[in-house]
Motif scaffolding. Structure first.
Motif, PDB file in Angstrom:
ATOM      1  N   VAL A   1      50.305 -21.790  37.142  1.00  0.00           N
ATOM      2  CA  VAL A   1      51.672 -22.175  37.018  1.00  0.00           C
ATOM      3  C   VAL A   1      52.119 -22.608  35.713  1.00  0.00           C
ATOM      4  O   VAL A   1      53.019 -21.459  35.361  1.00  0.00           O
TER       5      VAL A   1
ATOM      6  N   ASP B   1      57.509 -22.404  43.103  1.00  0.00           N
ATOM      7  CA  ASP B   1      57.006 -22.692  41.573  1.00  0.00           C
ATOM      8  C   ASP B   1      57.986 -22.235  40.637  1.00  0.00           C
ATOM      9  O   ASP B   1      58.035 -22.611  39.617  1.00  0.00           O
ATOM     10  N   HIS B   2      58.771 -21.288  40.792  1.00  0.00           N
ATOM     11  CA  HIS B   2      59.474 -20.461  39.652  1.00  0.00           C
ATOM     12  C   HIS B   2      60.870 -20.006  40.633  1.00  0.00           C
ATOM     13  O   HIS B   2      60.974 -19.537  41.791  1.00  0.00           O
TER      14      HIS B   2
ATOM     15  N   ASP C   1      51.719 -30.649  45.789  1.00  0.00           N
ATOM     16  CA  ASP C   1      50.539 -29.341  46.189  1.00  0.00           C
ATOM     17  C   ASP C   1      49.582 -30.136  47.200  1.00  0.00           C
ATOM     18  O   ASP C   1      49.111 -29.424  47.987  1.00  0.00           O
TER      19      ASP C   1
ATOM     20  N   ARG D   1      48.116 -25.207  39.899  1.00  0.00           N
ATOM     21  CA  ARG D   1      49.028 -25.723  38.898  1.00  0.00           C
ATOM     22  C   ARG D   1      48.717 -25.183  37.603  1.00  0.00           C
ATOM     23  O   ARG D   1      49.617 -24.935  36.621  1.00  0.00           O
TER      24      ARG D   1
ATOM     25  N   TYR E   1      51.356 -14.443  36.367  1.00  0.00           N
ATOM     26  CA  TYR E   1      50.246 -15.365  37.313  1.00  0.00           C
ATOM     27  C   TYR E   1      48.995 -14.391  37.707  1.00  0.00           C
ATOM     28  O   TYR E   1      47.984 -15.168  37.714  1.00  0.00           O
TER      29      TYR E   1
ATOM     30  N   LYS F   1      51.951 -21.766  50.428  1.00  0.00           N
ATOM     31  CA  LYS F   1      51.715 -22.785  49.222  1.00  0.00           C
ATOM     32  C   LYS F   1      50.363 -23.660  49.972  1.00  0.00           C
ATOM     33  O   LYS F   1      49.673 -23.948  49.124  1.00  0.00           O
TER      34      LYS F   1
ATOM     35  N   LEU G   1      51.484 -18.478  45.606  1.00  0.00           N
ATOM     36  CA  LEU G   1      52.566 -18.478  44.630  1.00  0.00           C
ATOM     37  C   LEU G   1      53.798 -18.580  45.437  1.00  0.00           C
ATOM     38  O   LEU G   1      54.109 -17.350  46.330  1.00  0.00           O
TER      39      LEU G   1
END
Length: 712
Positions: free
Chosen positions: A261, A189-190, A287, A258, A204, A159, A164
């Motif tokens: 994302v 992120d997910h 972030d 961002r 992505y 990160k 990601l």
């Protein structure tokens, strides 16, 4: 490394991927229950994705893994068990063999023998760390089913470099420890099922192709400038944190992540998005404040610090003294505890060891809370040897807690090194991997703050990609390779606050901060220098003060009007001036400040040597708007020429007017006496308020210590 390289590193992006590879590399970490999740993952990976996949399955060293064959049965991509150094190519799957460790370097996967227990404990974290360093924003980390916290620390590095981070939904995972530990970092992120993750990674990748903000042009258009200003202003209003003085590429890279994302088209769309979604400001702040560190980061640098500097910190100190250290930008506390452990081990060898006090600061409140708790997972402590773990940690559940005697020597606080007052009387300060994110003005400010905080001859340690370039007048090099420096003895200098608009000014519209001219002494006297010397000799004694009446410069002959009182040393003119002149000077300075005009006060009689002399006080404020010295005052102290009785002008007064004149003179004397009494009362109240303020500050420090103890 030569000076040019140092400068490039100091100005460079936080990451520059090795080689010219443009494809994504996906690191997948799993442990118990991970085979099933991996099968579901690769069953949904298309034949041509343009990405490489590296699988790190935390295996038993004695287990003969058939993972490559198992994955090949469901994958459309070739699956390779890595037995030796191999080049990373897209549309390939690489699998770790048993009892081995994988690292990514120069576009290749290296196979290393596991020679240390700490490496065996966290192979996923170690691989993620090298993946982040080598591929930066084109690195993807995926954490699937497993026990323990393996993967969470390495995900922070991914990160930090703009990559990601995805985890398997804990509700779906057969063992949810690894996904939940990764989620606890707040950097994921997910959260998806194993079958959904491949599609998200492909999306992505496509978004990265559309968003080119990480390599934004030097002259962006006005709409992009307005969008960036709007985002940073909104972030400051919502979170209270100001990122104007961070480097533009660093901020844009984090914003670009961002944007990717949320699958937005550009910076302008993200500006609207952050206003419409209140939680996004907090996510962007996370972030920008990624806290990535580990115990004894850069081991060779710590060895040099222990070998060359630590003995000097303890030199000449006894049991009643202190060794004071400041760790600026401490993140989650690993570096602060590393320094405390290093000093503690050295102190244990001494018969009468001084006390150890480590101040650790950061602007991230969540990171400071983690540091104060002092609890770290097995992955977090992977860089520590078993000896260090046994001496300085206590096993607690699924991790380790720093022993009480070490925690009590470290004081954690939320602190902004650019804006807030620094600590003082330090023997050592460390500020590692923070300066690379700041622009030149903020870097210089941090260097001045650190130099002020250190004792004369104190030591400074920076990160591997940082140097004191631009502050060579403040620090000299002790160990260039390991970035260890020593403070130089320099004259006291004014430290101005860092101006806002650091990023945006470099984008185009806002004016850049003016640099003060270098005041280097000439090789030979100039006429201006000669003129100054003559003024010092023949002009009245004079003093230059600022708006707080602190002395900035004083002429040689003004010393006879000063006296140093007992107690704490001060540079304030009203404290140092002789008591006979204090009231009139205070009144003159006040009138010059409020009325913006020259003020004179005559006939002040004081004893100079064995003679009584009449002194004229003149205060002249700097009023020219174009003059950079606006806000300063020139105080002139001139010995007045007293007239003889024969030279005094004669005043003819009627006999009828004489009582009136005497009455007016008497009233004038009474008014002057009242004014003098009022000023004395005001000065007394001011001293009482100052004493009360000092008491409140002492109480505040006691309360802070109590809060620290309660939190511990």
């Amino acid at each position: 490394m030569d000076e040019a390289t140092d400068k490039d590193l100091f100005d460079a992006e936080a990451v520059t991927p090795d080689g010219d590879e443009n494809f994504l590399v996906v690191g997948i970490g799993a442990s118990a229950g991970g085979v099933r999740a991996l099968r579901n993952f690769f069953a949904n990976v298309p034949a041509h994705t343009g990405m490489a996949y590296v699988v790190i399955l935390h295996l038993s060293p004695d287990h003969d893994s058939q993972l490559a064959e198992v994955l090949q049965s469901v994958s459309l991509l070739p699956v390779i068990k890595v037995e030796q150094r191999v080049r990373v190519e897209p549309d390939h799957v690489y699998v770790i063999p048993p009892n081995k460790n994988l690292e990514v370097n120069d576009g290749h996967i290296d196979v290393l023998d596991v020679t240390r227990n700490e490496v065996r404990r966290a192979p996923i974290d170690i691989f993620f760390r090298t993946l982040a360093q080598s591929h930066g924003p084109r690195a993807v980390s995926v954490v699937l089913s497993g026990t323990g916290a393996n993967g969470s620390m390495g995900m922070k590095h991914i990160k930090e470099m703009g990559g990601l981070c995805i985890v398997q939904d804990p509700l779906e995972a057969e063992y949810d420890d690894m996904p939940r530990h990764s989620l606890a970092t707040g950097l994921v992120d997910h959260v998806l099922s194993a079958t959904q993750i491949p599609a998200q990674i492909i999306a992505y990748r496509e978004q990265l192709k559309r968003v080119g903000i990480t390599n934004s042009p030097l002259n962006p258009n006005e709409a992009e400038l307005d969008a960036l200003r709007d985002i940073l202003t909104h972030l400051k209003v919502r979170t209270g944190h100001d990122f104007w003085n961070y480097k533009r590429p660093t901020v844009l890279r984090r914003i670009a992540r961002r944007i990717s994302v949320h699958e937005l088209p550009d910076l302008i769309a993200y500006s609207h998005f952050i206003h419409e979604n209140p939680a996004e400001a907090t996510a962007l702040l996370k972030d920008l404040l990624i806290s990535v560190t580990n115990f004894f980061r850069d081991p060779k640098a710590f060895e040099a610090l222990q070998r060359e500097i630590t003995p000097k910190l303890f030199e000449g100190k006894g049991a009643d003294d202190q060794v004071r250290v400041w760790v600026a930008g401490c993140a989650t506390g690993e570096e602060a505890y590393s320094v405390a452990m290093m000093l503690t081990e050295y102190a244990a060898k001494l018969a009468f060891a001084p006390q150890i006090q480590v101040f650790a600061t950061d602007i991230d409140e969540d990171a400071i809370a983690t540091a104060r708790d002092g609890f770290y997972t097995v992955s977090d402590t992977a860089d520590l040897s078993p000896e260090y773990l046994s001496r300085h940690f206590v096993k607690e559940g699924a991790g380790y807690r720093v022993r009480r005697e070490i925690r009590e020597r470290v004081l954690f606080a939320v602190h902004n090194i650019i804006k807030d007052p620094p600590f003082a009387h330090l023997g050592l300060a460390t500020c590692r991997n923070f300066l690379i994110y700041l622009n030149r003005t903020a870097q210089r400010r941090v260097m001045e703050v650190l130099h002020f905080a250190l004792n004369p001859g104190g030591y400074l340690m920076l990160g591997a990609s940082e140097s004191v370039d631009g502050a060579g007048d403040l620090f000299s090099v002790i160990d260039k390779e390991h970035r260890i420096y020593q403070g130089r003895a320099v004259e006291t200098r004014l430290v101005f606050p860092v101006p806002d608009g650091g990023i945006v000014s470099r984008l185009g519209k806002l004016p850049e901060a003016r640099r003060a001219p270098d005041l280097q002494p000439a090789q030979r006297p100039t006429y201006a220098h000669l003129h100054q010397r003559l003024l010092e000799r023949y002009a009245p004694p004079s003093i230059v003060v600022n708006e707080d009446y602190d002395i900035l410069h004083i002429s040689e002959s003004a010393g006879k009007f000063m006296q140093i009182p007992g107690g704490e040393l001060s540079s304030n003119l009203l404290t140092l001036i002789r008591p006979e002149l204090r009231l009139e000077l205070r009144a003159a300075l006040y009138q010059a400040t409020t009325k913006k005009t020259d003020v004179e006060s005559n006939g002040i009689r004081i004893l100079v040597g064995e003679e009584t002399k009449s002194i004229k006080v003149r205060v002249r404020p700097v009023l020219n708007d174009e003059d950079k010295a606006r806000g300063f005052f020139l105080v002139l102290l001139e010995e007045a020429n007293e007239s003889t009785p024969n030279d005094q002008p004669k005043v003819v007064v009627n006999d009828n007017d004489e009582p009136l004149v005497r009455r007016l003179e008497q009233e004038l004397l009474e008014v002057r006496t009242q004014l003098r009494g009022t000023l004395e009362h005001h000065e007394l109240q001011r001293e009482e308020l100052r004493a009360s303020n000092e008491e409140l500050q002492a109480m505040n420090e006691e309360m802070r210590s109590a809060v620290e103890e309660l939190e511990t």
